[in-house]
Design a protein around this motif. Structure first.
Motif: not given
Length: 127
Positions: A48-56
């Motif tokens: 799993a991965t997550i973008n910088t602000n957690g929105g994606t």
């Protein structure tokens, strides 16, 4: 860059665990983050991965609907909530940060984009 995982252990099938990865030595809020795992005798794979602000967020098909990645930029920590665990989830889990800042969650899923790794933490699911 230092990434330190915690929260692993032994759990019965169907149970839950929450992994944490505390980061230091980087401007955490501008880096996407990811979780990867390596089972015995297998290659390391994306979880799993997550973008910088957690929105994606972005998940491997094998964990979609069971695992949730999240982050707290104030604590410089990324989490992996693992529910409905299966024996096939048994692996060493690694936290990873990409070489470049501001990458997307999907790009960060490509392991060649990861420049920093944690030491790994064992998760064992008994059936």
């Amino acid at each position: 860059v230092q990434l330190v995982e915690s929260g692993g252990g032994l759990v019965q099938a169907g149970g839950s665990l929450r992994l944490s990865c505390a980061a230091s030595g980087l401007t955490f809020g501008i880096y996407a983050m990811g979780w990867f795992r390596q089972a015995p005798g297998k290659e390391r794979e994306f979880v799993a991965t997550i973008n910088t602000n957690g929105g994606t967020t972005y998940y491997a098909d094998s964990v979609k609907g069971r695992f949730t990645i999240s982050r707290d930029n104030t604590k410089k920590t990324v989490y992996l909530q693992m529910n409905s665990l299966k024996s096939e989830d048994t692996a060493v889990y690694y936290c990873g940060a990409p070489t470049r800042p501001f990458t997307t969650a999907q790009f960060t899923a490509v392991m060649t984009s990861v420049g920093s790794w944690g030491q790994g933490i064992q998760v064992t699911v008994s059936s």
